[in-house]
Design a protein around this motif. Structure first.
Motif, PDB file in Angstrom:
ATOM      1  N   MET A 111       0.842  -1.116  -0.079  1.00 49.78           N
ATOM      2  CA  MET A 111       0.277  -0.016  -0.061  1.00 49.78           C
ATOM      3  C   MET A 111       0.891   1.042  -0.059  1.00 49.78           C
ATOM      4  SD  MET A 111      -3.422  -0.686   0.619  1.00 49.78           S
ATOM      5  CE  MET A 111      -4.322  -1.917   1.230  1.00 49.78           C
ATOM      6  N   PRO A 112       0.507   2.402  -0.264  1.00 53.44           N
ATOM      7  CA  PRO A 112      -0.963   2.689  -0.541  1.00 53.44           C
ATOM      8  C   PRO A 112      -1.127   2.536  -2.099  1.00 53.44           C
ATOM      9  CG  PRO A 112       0.648   4.674  -0.514  1.00 53.44           C
ATOM     10  CD  PRO A 112       1.322   3.750   0.015  1.00 53.44           C
ATOM     11  N   HIS A 164       4.720   0.864  -7.435  1.00 53.78           N
ATOM     12  CA  HIS A 164       5.603   2.199  -6.984  1.00 53.78           C
ATOM     13  C   HIS A 164       6.785   2.071  -7.846  1.00 53.78           C
ATOM     14  CE1 HIS A 164       2.381   2.339  -4.183  1.00 53.78           C
ATOM     15  NE2 HIS A 164       2.569   1.279  -3.372  1.00 53.78           N
ATOM     16  N   GLU A 208       8.673   1.258   0.200  1.00 53.68           N
ATOM     17  CA  GLU A 208       7.854   0.193  -0.258  1.00 53.68           C
ATOM     18  C   GLU A 208       8.483  -0.135  -1.521  1.00 53.68           C
ATOM     19  OE1 GLU A 208       3.808   0.930  -0.627  1.00 53.68           O
ATOM     20  OE2 GLU A 208       3.309  -1.142  -1.382  1.00 53.68           O
ATOM     21  N   HIS A 227       2.738  -5.524  -3.603  1.00 50.08           N
ATOM     22  CA  HIS A 227       2.857  -4.319  -2.571  1.00 50.08           C
ATOM     23  C   HIS A 227       3.472  -4.827  -1.242  1.00 50.08           C
ATOM     24  CE1 HIS A 227       0.309  -1.217  -4.357  1.00 50.08           C
ATOM     25  NE2 HIS A 227      -0.006  -2.215  -5.154  1.00 50.08           N
TER      26      HIS A 227
END
Ligand SMILES: [Zn+2]
Length: 498
Positions: free
Chosen positions: A1-2, A313, A328, A381
């Motif tokens: 996340m996010p 990401h 992350e 994630h």
């Protein structure tokens, strides 16, 4: 996340005019055999990189009394069983049948049964023995019975003749870089410049500068510093790097000048005879770096079974800050690479939505999966709260796809969501079998809804109270093995639904 935290940086809009695209076509097997420690220290931290024939890794370098030091046990760990203990003023290290022995604050010691003189005092911090960095090459050379070639200024140590050489082959519209072994550099770009950073790969090139009278490239430079080799290509046009299968060739070509906008709907399977799919481009403000679809296959036959791993990401989007130093985006990439390896050992072809620290919008990732007609899309994630692994599928109602018809972009997943849920169940079952706690839930997350193939998201959580465990190699490996097993078990079912 996010999940939806795609960031837009206002200054990107301007830079986008010069959009330098990084095209990374990383087909199955296009990875470096070295896979030691995936986490690189912060750039300003001093580091040493050690390259062996089978293993390469980086170590932090600490300054004590104006000298550089490294922990000897950590330097030997990647090569085999090593242990050390303090006995009064003595520190003894065991490595296989060999020993090293030093005394606190003394410079004379013993390595592999012979006297050894350190250039500065041995330091003991707790039970951690630190040796002057300058002595490490000869200590490792003796303990491993191999030759050591140390590039002192750059802090790069090559053991047993480990070295990857490269040649440059400038052509009319491209520059081909050939390497003697597969490489996996981190790629970064700024207008007119494409930089490849080699931390794990023992790429060497001396101080190399090649100036070219070429319409595309003006110069190629190799330099090394702080445990890294860097190959910089200066371009007269925006450049794009393309990895050939096998990972030994990088092709530098001109980037398309303009990114086209993403179509409102994306066909999941293009009609027969359609031209090859071009790079689906970005929406609105395109980021500086954009990978293009990984594969362009024959669009008439059922495409081969390929899994796309989407390390969520990256680049300008760090994702969640898992701890003070752990982003992350780094965890998802390390985990994706391990999962790739686990899938490949199970005979599954893998492509990566990104295999470097680059910005890729979520819409782009889905478009790549759809254009490449992958069989399974797995978004990865990481989070700091909870334990084990969470497995997600899209929260969307199932619909029967119209054969050969166009599927609305927003609900591309609808025709596959039952298969996706079944796959999520199988992955979860394998995790449970491997005694990794799991949860499974549907979630309205991007970009699963836009993927026309079976699609799940896997979120890795810490194994215990230590948040850092999400990035620990052994734990990631266990999770990756279980997830890969679940995908392998689910393969026939997914194949039947394509
Ligand atoms: Zn995330």
């Amino acid at each position: 996340m996010p999940w939806n935290d795609r960031r837009r940086h206002p200054n990107q809009a301007g830079r986008a005019a010069l959009a330098i695209l990084v095209l990374m076509v990383l087909l199955a097997g296009a990875q470096s055999p070295q896979r030691a420690r995936e986490t690189a220290p912060a750039p300003e931290e001093k580091q040493l990189s050690v390259y062996g024939p089978r293993v390469s890794y980086s170590l932090p370098v600490s300054e004590r009394n104006g000298q550089d030091y490294v922990a000897l046990l950590e330097a030997l760990e990647p090569f085999g069983n090593v242990s050390a203990g303090v006995d009064g003023q003595k520190w003894k290290l065991h490595f296989g049948k060999l020993e090293a022995e030093f005394r606190r604050k003394a410079s004379a010691g013993k390595v592999a049964g012979k006297k050894f003189e350190l250039p500065a005092a041995f330091l003991l911090e707790g039970d951690r023995g630190l040796v002057p960095l300058r002595a490490l090459p000869s200590i490792l050379s003796r303990m491993l019975a191999t030759k050591a070639d140390y590039h002192e200024a750059a802090r790069r140590l090559f053991l047993g003749g480990a070295a990857t050489h490269f040649t440059t082959d400038p052509r009319e519209n491209e520059l081909i870089l050939n390497f003697t072994a597969p490489v996996n550099p981190l790629i970064s770009t700024e207008p007119g410049k494409l930089k490849m950073t080699f931390t794990r790969d023992p790429v060497v090139g001396g101080s190399y500068i090649l100036r070219l009278e070429n319409p595309l490239v003006s110069s190629v430079t190799f330099a090394e510093s702080n445990g890294r080799g860097e190959l910089t290509v200066l371009g007269r046009l925006p450049l794009l790097a393309q990895f050939a299968p096998g990972g030994k060739t990088i092709d530098i070509v001109a980037a398309p000048r303009q990114a086209r906008s993403l179509p409102p709907s994306t066909p999941p399977g293009l009609p027969e005879g359609a031209p090859p799919v071009a790079a689906p481009a970005t929406v609105e403000a395109p980021p500086v770096t954009v990978p293009a679809p990984p594969t362009l296959q024959s669009l008439t036959a059922k495409p081969p079974f390929v899994v796309m791993l989407d390390a969520a990401h990256g680049g300008d989007d760090p994702g969640a800050l898992l701890s003070e130093t752990l982003e992350e985006k780094a965890v998802t990439l390390a985990f994706a690479r391990r999962l790739r390896n686990e899938l490949q050992t199970r005979g599954v072809s893998v492509v990566m939505a990104r295999d470097a620290d680059v910005t890729v919008p979520v819409e782009q990732r889905a478009a790549m999966a759809d254009a490449g007609r992958v069989a399974i899309f797995v978004s990865l994630h990481a989070a700091a709260e909870g334990r084990g692994v969470r497995v997600y599928s899209a929260m969307i109602n199932s619909t029967t796809p119209t054969p050969g018809g166009f599927v609305p972009w927003d609900t591309a997943q609808a025709g596959q969501v039952l298969t996706s849920r079944a796959l999520a169940d199988l992955v979860k079952a394998e995790l449970t079998r491997h005694e990794i706690p799991t949860g499974e839930l549907p979630a309205p997350l991007k970009p699963l809804n836009n993927v026309a193939a079976a699609a799940i998201a896997v979120e890795i959580l810490p194994s215990g109270n230590d948040v850092g465990s999400v990035n620990a190699g052994v734990y990631q490996q266990r999770v990756a093995a279980a997830v890969a097993e679940g995908i392998a078990v689910g393969r026939p079912r997914v194949e039947a639904q394509r």
